[in-house]
Scaffold this motif. Structure first.
Motif: not given
Length: 134
Positions: A7-33
């Motif tokens: 997801g992308v949190d519009e209230s988060d000042p972090t750019p959308a691409f970075e939010q997506i990158r972090r989430q996918i990295t986290g899902h990979i690290a957690a084994g969900a991906l």
């Protein structure tokens, strides 16, 4: 297996691409991906998140640059590696430290002992009762 949520949190000042990158990295690290998992096509991801295709592409380029995913024409985009243990965490560590400092100050103001403060945080995570108001 259900696809992990991105997801992308519009209230988060972090750019959308970075939010997506972090989430996918986290899902990979957690084994969900896991290695070999297919990621959504760029256009679908952009449509699902309500963002520009270029923003989704930027996130995928960042992930490719770190060697976590690979995109092939006609073959889609797949996970090809796990993040290295010394890689940056999939969240904003500095923002987390700042939030922890604010919470610790508030807990001290309540004369709460450290263990009680930690227990309250853990309970909030487990029950989903964290206060999301800002």
């Amino acid at each position: 297996m259900t696809a992990p949520r991105i997801g992308v949190d519009e209230s988060d000042p972090t750019p959308a691409f970075e939010q997506i990158r972090r989430q996918i990295t986290g899902h990979i690290a957690a084994g969900a991906l896991p290695v070999g998992a297919k990621l959504p096509p760029l256009r679908q991801l952009a449509r699902d998140l309500g963002i520009a295709v270029g923003t989704a592409a930027h996130a995928y380029r960042e992930l490719e640059a770190t060697g976590l995913i690979e995109s092939r024409r006609g073959g889609g985009t797949r996970v090809i590696a796990l993040p290295s243990p010394d890689a940056a965490p999939p969240y904003d560590a500095e923002a987390l430290r700042a939030a922890a400092a604010r919470f610790a100050e508030a807990a001290r103001g309540l004369d709460a002992p450290p263990q009680a403060a930690l227990d309250a945080v853990i309970a909030a995570f487990r029950t989903g009762n964290a206060d999301h108001s800002h």
